[in-house]
Structure formats: C-alpha cells, structure tokens
Scaffold this active site. Sequence first.
Site, PDB file in Angstrom:
ATOM      1  N   ASP A 142      31.770  60.698  81.966  1.00  0.00           N
ATOM      2  CA  ASP A 142      31.879  60.697  83.414  1.00  0.00           C
ATOM      3  C   ASP A 142      30.814  59.770  84.010  1.00  0.00           C
ATOM      4  O   ASP A 142      30.763  58.605  83.665  1.00  0.00           O
ATOM      5  CB  ASP A 142      31.775  62.148  83.917  1.00  0.00           C
ATOM      6  CG  ASP A 142      32.058  62.314  85.388  1.00  0.00           C
ATOM      7  OD1 ASP A 142      33.249  62.310  85.769  1.00  0.00           O
ATOM      8  OD2 ASP A 142      31.094  62.437  86.163  1.00  0.00           O
TER       9      ASP A 142
ATOM     10  N   HIS B 173      39.182  67.056  81.491  1.00  0.00           N
ATOM     11  CA  HIS B 173      38.139  66.060  81.694  1.00  0.00           C
ATOM     12  C   HIS B 173      36.892  66.298  80.851  1.00  0.00           C
ATOM     13  O   HIS B 173      36.214  65.354  80.450  1.00  0.00           O
ATOM     14  CB  HIS B 173      37.772  66.061  83.187  1.00  0.00           C
ATOM     15  CG  HIS B 173      36.656  65.156  83.567  1.00  0.00           C
ATOM     16  ND1 HIS B 173      36.680  63.798  83.356  1.00  0.00           N
ATOM     17  CD2 HIS B 173      35.461  65.420  84.176  1.00  0.00           C
ATOM     18  CE1 HIS B 173      35.568  63.252  83.819  1.00  0.00           C
ATOM     19  NE2 HIS B 173      34.811  64.225  84.313  1.00  0.00           N
TER      20      HIS B 173
END
Length: 291
Positions: free
Chosen positions: A104, A270
């Site tokens: 991320d 994610h």
Amino acid sequence: MFTNFEQTTVKTTQAQINLVKAGHGPALLLLHGYPQTHVMWHKIAPRLAENFTVIATDLRGYGDSSQPESLPNHISYSKRVMAQDQVEVMSELGYEQFYVVGHDRGARVAHRLALDHPHRVTKLALLDIAPTYQMYKTTDKEFATAYYHWFFLIQGNNLPETLISANPEYYLRQCLEKWGKDFSAFHPQALAEYIRCFSQPAVIHATCEDYRAAATIDLEHDELDIKQKISCPVLVLWGEKGIIGRKYNVLAIWRERAINVSGQSLACGHFLPEEAPEETYQAIYEFLVSS
C-alpha cells in the site's frame, strides 16, 4: 507480537523512525500501508527473520514514528522524502544494500526509493498497488468508488482530520473491513495497535498529508522521471478480490515501469500479509532467494 525482535528508534535528517529488527542474513526492509503500522507484518516477519535480517519500520507520520511539520506544498510527506528516511535508517543500521517489501503506501514509498536510490535496492516487492501516476491518470467511477479515500483525505481546511477525529476507531475499522475481505484476519492485538496509533490527532493529520502529497508533489516527481525504469528485479503481488486486480493489468503496468517484473494474484483482499500470510510469505521468500 514480535517476539525476539528488538525495538528501537533511528533519528534521520528530518524525522524519528520507529522500528523493530531481528534475524540474520541479507537485510530486508518492510514498509507498511495505511492506516496501519509495522505491526501489519507480524504474521510473516518472524518467519522471514529465519533467513533475513528483518527491519520493519513505521513510516514518518504513522505509528510511533514522528510527525514532521507539514508544509504548503506537502513535500514533508512526499514519497521522495519518506523514502529518504528509510535510506538513512538502513545506513544507520549498517546496511548499504537491502531488499525492500512494501504494501500500500509503503509500496509507493518503496517504488520511489528504488527510483531515487537504485544502487541501494537489490530486489523490490510491491504489494497490491498500481503506480500512483497511473491510478490518478485513469481515474473513473469504479476507482473513485473503491478508493474514495484518495479524494477525501486530500481535502483542505482540516476537513478530513476533523471528521476522522470524531471517531477514529470507527473510521479505521471501516477502512479495514471495506478493503479487506476477511476482518477476522486482523489479530486483536494488531487491531488494538492500529487503533492506538491512529487515534492520535497528529497521526491523522500526517497520514492525510501523505495522501495530499500523492496528489500534488508526488505526481510532479513522477512526471519528471516517468520513463525511468526500476533496474532491480521486481515482484508484484495483489489480492484477486480487490480493486487492483479487478481494474488493472498489474503485470503489464509494472513492466512499463521496471525492467524485470514477475508476480501473481493471491486469493484475498487488500491486506495480503494478514489475509493470506502463508501465500504471501512463500511468494516473497521464493523471490528473494531466487538467483
């Protein structure tokens, strides 16, 4: 959560960077994402430390690292400056070359680190991102709906800070639940750490500045070296249940940005290191030990 890891703080030119360190072998720097801390690596860092010297840091503004003053052009939280922190940390610890794995926001810092300091990074793994420049330039309803926070957090006049500060735990939980596909993957101790750190007003502001920089100064930096390719081997991993794998041809995009790219999707959302720790560990380990 990091048994046998040493916790310390390293002073860089502009920040104090909190980290944990353990293991033996080649140096491996782990960089976390939003809205988390280095704790996100707790399921795989101990295993990686069996073969590598693992250093997991809190990015500036996050966790227990310091929150340098923000500036009108947001450069204090540019990925270039955040990457420089990490280079200085590794130098202070005695590592001139090292592997980098980022997730991320940490992967965006890692991308910039590999571009600005190519002689320092020997291998690079990027988890669940497409290049920032690419994502902004191809923004559409699908992306804006899934990643609404990219546009919320960049608003001025302390708007996001004020709204998030009203109930930071609720906001953090919503982020984890929406972007991940298995909330039970977040260990209660890890979740408590994320909440503890993210509940600090200075951290909320600094993390908004991270996103404001991404929409301004980072894009300027990206445009200037858009044709520069990452020279070291790159591994890209992404969650097949998330927006990155659904919207982007991940391998094709990164092959435009790096010379040697391999990768795959994993059956998760994610948060790969927490939702699919075994698969994430195996992919990273095999990539790092391969010739």
